[in-house]
Design an enzyme around this catalytic site. Structure first.
Site, short mmCIF file in Angstrom:
data_model
loop_
_atom_site.label_atom_id
_atom_site.label_comp_id
_atom_site.label_asym_id
_atom_site.label_seq_id
_atom_site.Cartn_x
_atom_site.Cartn_y
_atom_site.Cartn_z
N LYS A 40 -18.04 -2.93 -28.59
CA LYS A 40 -19.51 -2.96 -28.69
C LYS A 40 -20.14 -2.73 -27.31
O LYS A 40 -19.45 -2.85 -26.28
CB LYS A 40 -19.95 -4.30 -29.26
CG LYS A 40 -19.57 -5.51 -28.40
CD LYS A 40 -19.77 -6.82 -29.16
CE LYS A 40 -19.39 -8.02 -28.32
NZ LYS A 40 -19.40 -9.28 -29.10
N ARG A 140 -24.90 -19.27 -35.13
CA ARG A 140 -25.50 -17.95 -34.94
C ARG A 140 -25.71 -17.26 -36.28
O ARG A 140 -26.82 -17.17 -36.76
CB ARG A 140 -24.61 -17.13 -33.99
CG ARG A 140 -25.25 -15.88 -33.48
CD ARG A 140 -24.51 -15.27 -32.31
NE ARG A 140 -23.14 -14.83 -32.62
CZ ARG A 140 -22.35 -14.24 -31.74
NH1 ARG A 140 -22.74 -14.05 -30.49
NH2 ARG A 140 -21.13 -13.86 -32.09
N HIS A 171 -16.34 -17.64 -35.52
CA HIS A 171 -16.43 -17.36 -34.09
C HIS A 171 -16.60 -18.68 -33.35
O HIS A 171 -17.39 -19.53 -33.76
CB HIS A 171 -17.63 -16.44 -33.84
CG HIS A 171 -17.69 -15.87 -32.46
ND1 HIS A 171 -16.64 -15.18 -31.88
CD2 HIS A 171 -18.67 -15.88 -31.52
CE1 HIS A 171 -17.00 -14.79 -30.66
NE2 HIS A 171 -18.22 -15.21 -30.42
N ARG A 224 -9.93 -10.36 -32.55
CA ARG A 224 -11.02 -9.51 -32.06
C ARG A 224 -11.01 -9.60 -30.55
O ARG A 224 -11.63 -10.45 -29.95
CB ARG A 224 -12.36 -10.02 -32.62
CG ARG A 224 -12.37 -10.19 -34.14
CD ARG A 224 -13.73 -10.66 -34.64
NE ARG A 224 -14.20 -11.89 -34.06
CZ ARG A 224 -14.03 -13.11 -34.58
NH1 ARG A 224 -13.40 -13.25 -35.74
NH2 ARG A 224 -14.51 -14.17 -33.96
N TYR A 270 -38.38 -3.55 1.60
CA TYR A 270 -39.64 -4.10 1.09
C TYR A 270 -39.83 -5.54 1.53
O TYR A 270 -38.89 -6.34 1.47
CB TYR A 270 -39.65 -4.05 -0.44
CG TYR A 270 -39.77 -2.68 -1.02
CD1 TYR A 270 -40.89 -1.88 -0.76
CD2 TYR A 270 -38.78 -2.17 -1.84
CE1 TYR A 270 -41.00 -0.61 -1.31
CE2 TYR A 270 -38.88 -0.90 -2.39
CZ TYR A 270 -39.99 -0.12 -2.12
OH TYR A 270 -40.10 1.12 -2.66
N CYS A 316 -33.62 -2.12 -3.44
CA CYS A 316 -34.68 -1.30 -4.03
C CYS A 316 -34.20 -0.78 -5.38
O CYS A 316 -33.09 -1.06 -5.82
CB CYS A 316 -35.02 -0.13 -3.12
SG CYS A 316 -35.26 -0.58 -1.39
N MET A 317 -35.04 0.00 -6.03
CA MET A 317 -34.69 0.52 -7.35
C MET A 317 -33.47 1.44 -7.27
O MET A 317 -32.59 1.40 -8.13
CB MET A 317 -35.89 1.28 -7.94
CG MET A 317 -35.67 1.67 -9.39
SD MET A 317 -37.05 2.62 -10.07
CE MET A 317 -38.33 1.40 -10.17
N ASP A 318 -33.38 2.24 -6.21
CA ASP A 318 -32.33 3.27 -6.15
C ASP A 318 -31.50 3.23 -4.87
O ASP A 318 -30.62 4.08 -4.69
CB ASP A 318 -32.97 4.67 -6.23
CG ASP A 318 -34.14 4.70 -7.17
OD1 ASP A 318 -33.89 4.55 -8.39
OD2 ASP A 318 -35.28 4.84 -6.71
C1 LIG Z 1 -18.27 -10.01 -28.96
C2 LIG Z 1 -17.49 -10.73 -29.97
C3 LIG Z 1 -16.10 -10.87 -29.81
C4 LIG Z 1 -15.37 -10.51 -28.54
O1 LIG Z 1 -15.50 -11.56 -27.63
P1 LIG Z 1 -14.74 -11.55 -26.24
O2 LIG Z 1 -15.09 -12.84 -25.62
O3 LIG Z 1 -15.32 -10.40 -25.47
O4 LIG Z 1 -13.31 -11.35 -26.51
C5 LIG Z 1 -15.38 -11.43 -30.86
N1 LIG Z 1 -16.02 -11.85 -31.99
C6 LIG Z 1 -17.35 -11.76 -32.14
C7 LIG Z 1 -17.97 -12.24 -33.41
C8 LIG Z 1 -18.13 -11.21 -31.15
O5 LIG Z 1 -19.45 -11.14 -31.30
#
Ligand SMILES: *Cc1c(COP(=O)(O)O)cnc(C)c1O
Length: 375
Positions: A40, A140, A171, A224, A270, A316-318
């Protein structure tokens, strides 16, 4: 977004590091447990497609993303492996997901009903694979009551032409902490949901990187694996023991584009917040907060010729300025993240200085910085 392909600043991604991290984790998994690479947010800023390619080559058998667009991006890039969208997708989009064999996260029966209604309006439908998310303590998304969960499972069973019950997951909120009290409570809650099922779906999964690295006994049959793919310790510095040394994949480099001597009383940038107390050399680096190099990094350092050099004056920005021990040629390499001649600045150190976590910093390196892939 204009990508600065011609500029002298870049994010460098080491594909071998990604492959190494995935391979080492796959080796540790129990027989029959799969690793889905979490790619992601453009692969945590590392580039979604190249990361997915490297992870797959190293043994990842599927992918997790946050939003449907990311899943569609993977399909457009010709990945055929399973993809799970971890966030909540609008039920009206169920048909698009189903037609692309993208699995969606579901956290209520209402969602299923709405998705079915939306799908009914289509002339041809394929069943949508769903993973039921259990909120065991993250607070969540997901089911918070077993009865609601069972109603959703029953609804899926009654509508096999619309839905496939492909997964159940949760999770953890504290898998990256030394104290496991809350973690164990979540495990218990989740197991109570799984125990209600006559038949387990194909995937039962609970593990983010931290869980897979430090609590692998409860992995289920899929993990995951996210931040650790990129070689970052999920806990930051809270837990330093790792089953294998993670290899950071990302470096950030630039070069000195301007170098000058200033004198006592001369100020830089700045607000004139920095004033030289003696003669000193100042180098200018062509990167700034518009690239994700946060303004609050004033006072931090970068590496030039293996030496730490302080960032002086406001970023700065850049562009930003550094104090050099001696004059350096224009074109001299500057390392903001990564190794230089035996010295190293880690993303974790930058995160600690800027009062955030490495996850956030990796994601906010903007696309104006070109990504270069090595190895
Ligand atoms: C982002 C996410 C992960 C991955 O988590 P890490 O800490 O980067 O391994 C796994 N499960 C869910 C639901 C997530 O949102």
């Amino acid at each position: 977004m204009v990508v600065g392909n011609l500029r002298n600043a870049q994010v460098v991604i080491d594909r071998q590091a990604i492959k190494y991290n995935v391979r080492e984790e796959v080796k540790r998994l129990k027989q029959g447990t799969e690793l889905f690479a979490v790619v992601k947010a453009d692969g945590y800023g590392h580039g979604m497609v190249p990361v997915a390619q490297a992870a797959q080559a190293a043994g990842a058998t599927g992918f997790c993303v946050a939003i449907l667009d990311e899943a569609l991006g993977l399909r457009e890039a010709h990945f055929t492996a399973p993809i799970l969208v971890l966030g909540i997708t609008r039920p009206e989009l169920a048909e698009i997901a189903a037609s692309q064999h993208i699995s969606l996260t579901v956290g209520s029966k209402d969602w299923l009903v709405a998705a079915k209604n939306a799908m009914t309006k289509q002339s041809h439908i394929e069943p949508l694979a769903v993973h039921l998310g259990i909120d065991s303590g993250m607070g969540r998304i997901g089911f918070t009551q077993v009865v609601d969960f069972l109603a959703a499972v029953a609804f899926i069973k009654q509508n096999p032409e619309y839905f496939i019950f492909e997964g159940i997951f949760t999770h953890f909120a504290t898998a990256d902490e030394q104290d496991t009290t809350y973690f164990q409570q979540q495990v218990k809650k989740f197991n109570a949901y799984v125990a209600q099922l006559d038949q387990r779906p194909r995937y039962v999964h609970v593990s983010n990187s931290a869980t897979s690295l430090w609590h692998d006994a409860c992995n289920g049959n899929m993990v995951r694996f996210g931040v650790a793919i990129y070689g970052l310790n999920p806990s930051g510095t809270a837990i330093s023991e790792l089953p294998y040394p993670l290899q950071p994949a990302l470096s950030l480099t630039s070069e000195i584009v301007f170098c000058k001597q200033i004198h006592a009383g001369d100020s830089v940038s700045y607000g004139a917040t920095y004033t030289a107390e003696a003669d000193e050399y100042i180098g200018t680096v062509p990167m700034g907060y518009a690239d994700g190099w946060l303004r609050r990094l004033q006072g931090f350092h970068v590496l030039v010729d293996g030496h730490p050099c302080e960032i002086v004056g406001r970023i700065c920005m850049d562009q930003f300025m550094i104090r050099l021990p001696k004059p350096y040629d224009v074109g001299t390499k500057v390392t903001l993240i990564g190794e230089d001649q035996g010295a190293e600045i880690t993303l974790q150190e930058v995160a600690a200085y800027s009062d955030t976590i490495h996850y956030e910093l990796a994601c906010i390196l903007t696309n104006r910085l070109p990504r270069k892939y090595i190895n």
